[in-house]
Design a protein around this motif. Structure first.
Motif, mmCIF file in Angstrom:
data_model
loop_
_atom_site.group_PDB
_atom_site.id
_atom_site.type_symbol
_atom_site.label_atom_id
_atom_site.label_comp_id
_atom_site.label_asym_id
_atom_site.label_seq_id
_atom_site.Cartn_x
_atom_site.Cartn_y
_atom_site.Cartn_z
ATOM 1 N N ALA A 101 41.085 39.403 35.001
ATOM 2 C CA ALA A 101 42.169 38.590 35.566
ATOM 3 C C ALA A 101 43.502 38.963 34.941
ATOM 4 O O ALA A 101 44.515 39.111 35.636
ATOM 5 C CB ALA A 101 41.875 37.106 35.345
ATOM 6 N N ALA A 102 43.513 39.140 33.630
ATOM 7 C CA ALA A 102 44.763 39.439 32.930
ATOM 8 C C ALA A 102 45.353 40.777 33.353
ATOM 9 O O ALA A 102 46.555 40.890 33.615
ATOM 10 C CB ALA A 102 44.527 39.415 31.419
ATOM 11 N N ILE A 103 44.521 41.801 33.437
ATOM 12 C CA ILE A 103 45.038 43.144 33.695
ATOM 13 C C ILE A 103 45.458 43.315 35.152
ATOM 14 O O ILE A 103 46.406 44.048 35.458
ATOM 15 C CB ILE A 103 44.001 44.211 33.269
ATOM 16 C CG1 ILE A 103 44.708 45.523 32.943
ATOM 17 C CG2 ILE A 103 42.943 44.412 34.328
ATOM 18 C CD1 ILE A 103 43.836 46.530 32.210
ATOM 19 N N TYR A 104 44.770 42.620 36.079
ATOM 20 C CA TYR A 104 45.143 42.735 37.486
ATOM 21 C C TYR A 104 46.292 41.814 37.863
ATOM 22 O O TYR A 104 47.050 42.099 38.785
ATOM 23 C CB TYR A 104 43.941 42.475 38.385
ATOM 24 C CG TYR A 104 43.106 43.709 38.585
ATOM 25 C CD1 TYR A 104 43.466 44.672 39.518
ATOM 26 C CD2 TYR A 104 41.972 43.927 37.814
ATOM 27 C CE1 TYR A 104 42.712 45.820 39.692
ATOM 28 C CE2 TYR A 104 41.208 45.070 37.972
ATOM 29 C CZ TYR A 104 41.582 46.017 38.908
ATOM 30 O OH TYR A 104 40.841 47.158 39.061
ATOM 31 N N GLU A 105 46.426 40.695 37.159
ATOM 32 C CA GLU A 105 47.504 39.758 37.464
ATOM 33 C C GLU A 105 48.789 40.091 36.716
ATOM 34 O O GLU A 105 49.876 39.793 37.201
ATOM 35 C CB GLU A 105 47.063 38.335 37.112
ATOM 36 C CG GLU A 105 45.958 37.776 37.992
ATOM 37 C CD GLU A 105 46.453 37.411 39.386
ATOM 38 O OE1 GLU A 105 47.315 36.534 39.495
ATOM 39 O OE2 GLU A 105 45.967 38.020 40.363
ATOM 40 N N ALA A 106 48.669 40.677 35.527
ATOM 41 C CA ALA A 106 49.865 40.915 34.702
ATOM 42 C C ALA A 106 50.070 42.367 34.324
ATOM 43 O O ALA A 106 51.024 42.679 33.611
ATOM 44 C CB ALA A 106 49.781 40.062 33.431
ATOM 45 N N GLY A 107 49.211 43.261 34.786
ATOM 46 C CA GLY A 107 49.383 44.676 34.432
ATOM 47 C C GLY A 107 49.208 44.896 32.940
ATOM 48 O O GLY A 107 48.332 44.314 32.303
ATOM 49 N N ASP A 108 50.070 45.717 32.370
ATOM 50 C CA ASP A 108 49.961 46.018 30.942
ATOM 51 C C ASP A 108 50.940 45.213 30.096
ATOM 52 O O ASP A 108 51.164 45.534 28.927
ATOM 53 C CB ASP A 108 50.175 47.518 30.704
ATOM 54 C CG ASP A 108 51.547 47.996 31.186
ATOM 55 O OD1 ASP A 108 52.318 47.169 31.733
ATOM 56 O OD2 ASP A 108 51.849 49.193 31.017
ATOM 57 N N GLY A 165 44.129 50.477 29.550
ATOM 58 C CA GLY A 165 44.399 49.200 28.900
ATOM 59 C C GLY A 165 43.245 48.228 28.845
ATOM 60 O O GLY A 165 43.430 47.082 28.409
ATOM 61 N N TRP A 166 42.046 48.659 29.252
ATOM 62 C CA TRP A 166 40.929 47.728 29.270
ATOM 63 C C TRP A 166 40.549 47.245 27.878
ATOM 64 O O TRP A 166 40.299 46.049 27.677
ATOM 65 C CB TRP A 166 39.720 48.361 29.951
ATOM 66 C CG TRP A 166 39.744 48.198 31.435
ATOM 67 C CD1 TRP A 166 40.003 49.159 32.365
ATOM 68 C CD2 TRP A 166 39.509 46.998 32.169
ATOM 69 N NE1 TRP A 166 39.960 48.640 33.632
ATOM 70 C CE2 TRP A 166 39.651 47.312 33.540
ATOM 71 C CE3 TRP A 166 39.206 45.693 31.804
ATOM 72 C CZ2 TRP A 166 39.490 46.368 34.552
ATOM 73 C CZ3 TRP A 166 39.044 44.745 32.805
ATOM 74 C CH2 TRP A 166 39.188 45.091 34.157
ATOM 75 N N ALA A 169 43.000 44.683 26.689
ATOM 76 C CA ALA A 169 42.841 43.413 27.412
ATOM 77 C C ALA A 169 41.588 42.684 26.944
ATOM 78 O O ALA A 169 41.600 41.452 26.781
ATOM 79 C CB ALA A 169 42.781 43.666 28.918
ATOM 80 N N ARG A 170 40.524 43.422 26.705
ATOM 81 C CA ARG A 170 39.292 42.790 26.212
ATOM 82 C C ARG A 170 39.508 42.183 24.826
ATOM 83 O O ARG A 170 38.986 41.107 24.528
ATOM 84 C CB ARG A 170 38.149 43.796 26.190
ATOM 85 C CG ARG A 170 37.646 44.207 27.571
ATOM 86 C CD ARG A 170 36.378 45.037 27.476
ATOM 87 N NE ARG A 170 35.921 45.460 28.783
ATOM 88 C CZ ARG A 170 36.106 46.678 29.282
ATOM 89 N NH1 ARG A 170 36.741 47.600 28.569
ATOM 90 N NH2 ARG A 170 35.663 47.002 30.482
ATOM 91 N N ALA A 171 40.251 42.903 23.989
ATOM 92 C CA ALA A 171 40.531 42.377 22.650
ATOM 93 C C ALA A 171 41.323 41.071 22.738
ATOM 94 O O ALA A 171 41.042 40.107 22.009
ATOM 95 C CB ALA A 171 41.296 43.411 21.828
ATOM 96 N N ARG A 172 42.291 41.008 23.633
ATOM 97 C CA ARG A 172 43.068 39.773 23.809
ATOM 98 C C ARG A 172 42.177 38.652 24.351
ATOM 99 O O ARG A 172 42.334 37.487 23.964
ATOM 100 C CB ARG A 172 44.252 40.026 24.751
ATOM 101 C CG ARG A 172 45.308 40.950 24.169
ATOM 102 C CD ARG A 172 46.585 40.941 25.002
ATOM 103 N NE ARG A 172 47.575 41.830 24.392
ATOM 104 C CZ ARG A 172 47.930 43.010 24.861
ATOM 105 N NH1 ARG A 172 47.411 43.462 25.993
ATOM 106 N NH2 ARG A 172 48.817 43.754 24.240
#
Length: 229
Positions: A101-108, A165-166, A169-172
């Motif tokens: 959700a984070a990477i597709y909604e907010a990019g990097d 960036g996966w 994003a997973r770490a976050r």
């Protein structure tokens, strides 16, 4: 001798009446059922329209309209720390859904990603939303449904797969599930980009803006203090 007319059978008189009453009852039920089905179809169509056709304004007009709506006064209270309850496998699944959700909604955008994750976790803890991370992220992502997060229904996953960036994003996502709070968006449950004006924005409190995303919380309500049982 006077012959009396034959007596009419009570069963013969009542039978047609009962059958007519039953038929009328069944007909009424059928009409009600059809009416309910039509209303559900209209609501579903309206929901899709409101989600997919948020505004006919140009990008500049939408941004001006959004800028004209003031932020609510006062300090934005941060959400409580999230406490995950579940098996290690369920936790890994939640990490994947939250990162997606984070990477597709907010990019990097790091702040944007954290803001999206916070909204997801805020929803998990609010009444009226699903109670798992993945269920919140993919709510409405079924045939005929209305997605809550646009990437889940607009073919983004297939059309422009994100590969970079996966791990970040997973770490976050892991930090968020471990209790890290992005206090900027408080208890927000909704957001949208500043170049659209969704129909629901006027019914919520505008509380924050992160990059191009505007965040809202339910009016005159707060999230529960925590999700601990």
């Amino acid at each position: 001798m006077v012959k009396l007319p034959p007596r009419r059978s009570h069963s013969n008189r009542r039978g047609p009446r009962r059958r007519n009453a039953a038929a009328s009852l069944l007909g009424g039920i059928a009409v009600i059922a059809i009416g309910v089905a039509l209303l559900l179809c209209l609501f579903r169509i309206a929901g899709k329209y409101e989600t997919r056709h948020r505004t006919s304004l140009s990008m500049d007009q939408a941004r001006a309209a959004n800028a004209a709506i003031p932020f609510v006064p006062g300090r934005v209270e941060p959400a409580a720390r999230f406490v995950f309850h579940g098996t290690p496998a369920a936790r890994e699944q939640a990490v994947e859904c939250l990162a997606t959700a984070a990477i597709y909604e907010a990019g990097d955008d790091p702040r944007g990603q954290r803001a999206v994750m916070q909204v997801v976790l805020n929803r998990v803890r609010r009444a009226g939303y699903p109670k798992t991370v993945c269920s919140v992220v993919y709510q409405g992502a079924v045939p005929g449904g209305v997605c809550q997060f646009s990437f889940a229904c607009d073919s983004s996953l297939a059309r422009r797969p994100e590969t970079a960036g996966w791990e970040t994003a997973r770490a976050r996502a892991k930090h968020a599930l471990s209790g890290a709070v992005f206090g900027v968006v408080g208890t927000a449950t909704h957001y949208h980009t500043d170049w659209v004006v969704p129909w629901w924005s006027a019914s919520l409190d505008k509380i924050a803006k992160v990059s191009t995303q505007i965040f809202y919380r339910p009016r005159s309500s707060r999230a529960p203090a925590s999700n601990q049982p």
